[in-house]
Scaffold this active site. Structure first.
Site, PDB file in Angstrom:
ATOM      1  N   GLY A 162       5.445   4.707  -3.132  1.00  0.00           N
ATOM      2  CA  GLY A 162       6.358   5.849  -3.088  1.00  0.00           C
ATOM      3  C   GLY A 162       7.787   5.351  -2.951  1.00  0.00           C
ATOM      4  CB  VAL A 214      12.943   2.760  15.059  1.00  0.00           C
ATOM      5  CG1 VAL A 214      14.039   3.459  15.850  1.00  0.00           C
ATOM      6  CG2 VAL A 214      11.590   3.030  15.678  1.00  0.00           C
ATOM      7  CG  MET A 260      -1.782  -1.212   1.349  1.00  0.00           C
ATOM      8  SD  MET A 260      -3.154  -0.998   2.512  1.00  0.00           S
ATOM      9  CE  MET A 260      -2.321  -0.757   4.062  1.00  0.00           C
ATOM     10  N   GLY A 261       0.934   1.929  -1.116  1.00  0.00           N
ATOM     11  CA  GLY A 261       1.773   3.130  -1.259  1.00  0.00           C
ATOM     12  C   GLY A 261       3.019   2.820  -2.049  1.00  0.00           C
ATOM     13  N   GLY A 304       7.848   1.996  -0.700  1.00  0.00           N
ATOM     14  CA  GLY A 304       7.060   0.922  -1.329  1.00  0.00           C
ATOM     15  C   GLY A 304       7.714   0.404  -2.598  1.00  0.00           C
ATOM     16  CB  SER A 305       9.088   2.067  -5.625  1.00  0.00           C
ATOM     17  OG  SER A 305       9.928   3.021  -5.025  1.00  0.00           O
ATOM     18  N   GLY A 345      15.655   3.377  10.060  1.00  0.00           N
ATOM     19  CA  GLY A 345      15.732   2.998   8.639  1.00  0.00           C
ATOM     20  C   GLY A 345      16.113   1.539   8.491  1.00  0.00           C
ATOM     21  CE  LYS A 385      12.585   7.598  12.515  1.00  0.00           C
ATOM     22  NZ  LYS A 385      13.528   8.364  11.687  1.00  0.00           N
ATOM     23  N   GLY A 425      16.275   6.622   3.640  1.00  0.00           N
ATOM     24  CA  GLY A 425      16.569   6.327   2.229  1.00  0.00           C
ATOM     25  C   GLY A 425      15.818   5.104   1.760  1.00  0.00           C
TER      26      GLY A 425
HETATM   27  N1  HSE Z   1      12.804  11.570   7.617  1.00  0.00           N
HETATM   28  C1  HSE Z   1      13.288  10.427   8.303  1.00  0.00           C
HETATM   29  C2  HSE Z   1      14.750  10.636   8.627  1.00  0.00           C
HETATM   30  C3  HSE Z   1      13.107   9.215   7.455  1.00  0.00           C
HETATM   31  O1  HSE Z   1      15.329  11.576   8.091  1.00  0.00           O
HETATM   32  O2  HSE Z   1      15.311   9.914   9.421  1.00  0.00           O
HETATM   33  C4  HSE Z   1      13.400   7.933   8.141  1.00  0.00           C
HETATM   34  O3  HSE Z   1      12.541   7.700   9.196  1.00  0.00           O
END
Ligand code: HSE
Length: 404
Positions: free
Chosen positions: A10, A127, A7-8, A13-14, A129, A200, A297
């Site tokens: 962006g 949390v 779902m999404g 998701g991609s 990334g 987070k 990212g």
């Molecule tokens: N905007 C967030 C960041 C994305 O810069 O850490 C990742 O959660």
């Protein structure tokens, strides 16, 4: 074969769809099963692309399809992410999400619904990334009493602060580069005002304590007041300024905050630069361990989502016990947290140091050339004490908490 719906479509998701394709053999080897992206929910069409035929615009197609056993939520925001995720879990589908706002706001309820339906609500990507931190907390560190979590949890603000520190860029220059690189949230306020870090650290604190955390009870200050002048002092002091999300858990209570903190070169998080995140976890038996990696990212974050898909693949029809209960954790007031303080004061040290000492007690002084001000570093004191003492001194231009 496990059918999933994304779902999404962006950035994240991609990225998930890309990794599922590129690493399909590895995933099959790990799980003995394959993953098929059956639907992609998005408002757009993507004509002439390989995903064209998978696009749906109506969530109920996903909800009602019994072949879809997992839903990947990478839309962000609360609406419609929250009702869609809730309905997916109630329909007996696993969910993986990268959406920290959703987890921080509705995690308790969604975890409960997942347990009731013997499916999993997984949020590794919410949390840090791509950094594995959620799963280590409920697996590898499950036997630890977690005493402290302190992290650089936002890639965008860390990138901005690093550019201000190392390249002398202004806040605005660094922010627009972060946005070009796709790190910043659509609304940069969530990053620069500390709201993203707040959610987070709320999630990590809930996991570490086993109890629900209301993120609104966490003192949150962003980086918009940090200037190039602060970094000139930091340079002279051999320090840097980082945006910390931190919680400290003891029998006496729980402190949690988000704020810029000045740290020295010997701090383990000092070398966490650019878009990287670093998270220190202190356990009562383990001592301190540190998790480090790409905090934002496309592919790093998507990688964490794919790890959750694998976790679900390995647990068909089984709810993995993790998360927190609905007993809300009491977060102590920020007034009782202690720091040293870096304070910039208008005037010349030769004339005003005695006043600064009368207010704060013993201090260390720093002066830069050609400035109509000086800075002091105080001893450790509580926030409450700092505020009482600071009232006695005129001309305070800046105050940054310090852990040096
Ligand atoms: N905007 C967030 C960041 C994305 O810069 O850490 C990742 O959660």
């Amino acid at each position: 074969m496990m059918n999933v719906a994304v779902m999404g479509y962006g950035t994240i998701g991609s990225g998930v769809v890309e990794i599922l394709e590129q690493n399909k053999d590895i995933i099959a080897r790990q799980t003995g099963d394959t993953v098929n992206v059956k639907y992609i929910l998005d408002l757009r069409e993507f004509p002439g692309t390989p995903i064209e035929k998978k696009i749906v615009h109506d969530f109920s197609v996903i909800e009602k399809d019994p072949e879809v056993s997992m839903v990947i939520e990478t839309m962000g925001g609360l609406n419609p992410a929250y009702p869609f995720v809730k309905a997916s879990l109630q329909a007996g589908k696993h969910v993986a999400t990268s959406n920290k706002a959703l987890v921080a706001a509705y995690g308790t309820e969604l975890l409960k619904i997942a347990e009731e339906n013997q499916v999993n609500f997984l949020f590794e990507a919410s949390v840090g990334g791509g950094i594995p931190i959620i799963r280590p907390l409920y697996t590898s560190l499950a036997g630890e009493q977690i005493e402290e979590i302190t992290g650089i949890l936002n890639g965008t603000t860390n990138y901005i602060l690093t550019k201000m520190d190392k390249a002398g860029e202004t806040f605005e220059e660094a922010l627009s580069k972060a946005q070009e690189l796709g790190y910043a949230e659509r609304n940069p306020e969530a990053d620069v005002e500390g709201h993203d870090t707040c959610r987070k650290i709320a999630i990590l604190t809930a996991l570490a304590s086993g109890h629900e955390v209301n993120y609104e009870h966490i003192y949150t200050e962003g980086i918009t007041n940090i200037t190039d002048v602060d970094f000139r002092y930091a340079d002279a002091l051999g320090t840097s300024v980082k945006l910390f999300g931190s919680s400290r858990i003891s029998d006496q209570g729980v402190h949690a905050f988000v704020a810029p903190v000045m740290i020295g070169k010997d701090h383990p998080l000092y070398s966490v630069n650019d878009v990287y995140n670093g998270i220190l976890v202190k356990g009562n038996m383990l001592g301190t361990s540190m998790f480090y990696g790409s905090g934002a990212g496309k592919l790093p974050t998507a990688s964490a989502v794919v790890a959750d898909i694998i976790e679900a693949l390995k647990n068909p029809g089984h709810h993995v016990k993790m998360g927190w209960d609905g007993n809300r954790l009491n977060i102590s007031a920020m007034d009782s947290v202690s720091f040293r303080y870096f304070v910039r004061i208008k005037g010349i040290a030769a004339k005003r140091l005695a006043e600064a000492e009368a207010a704060f007690g013993k201090v260390e002084v720093t002066e830069l050339d050609h400035m109509d001000e000086f800075a002091v570093m105080t001893e450790v004191m509580t926030e409450e004490e700092y505020h009482l003492r600071a009232k006695k001194l005129s001309g305070i231009r800046q105050r940054i908490r310090a852990e040096i």
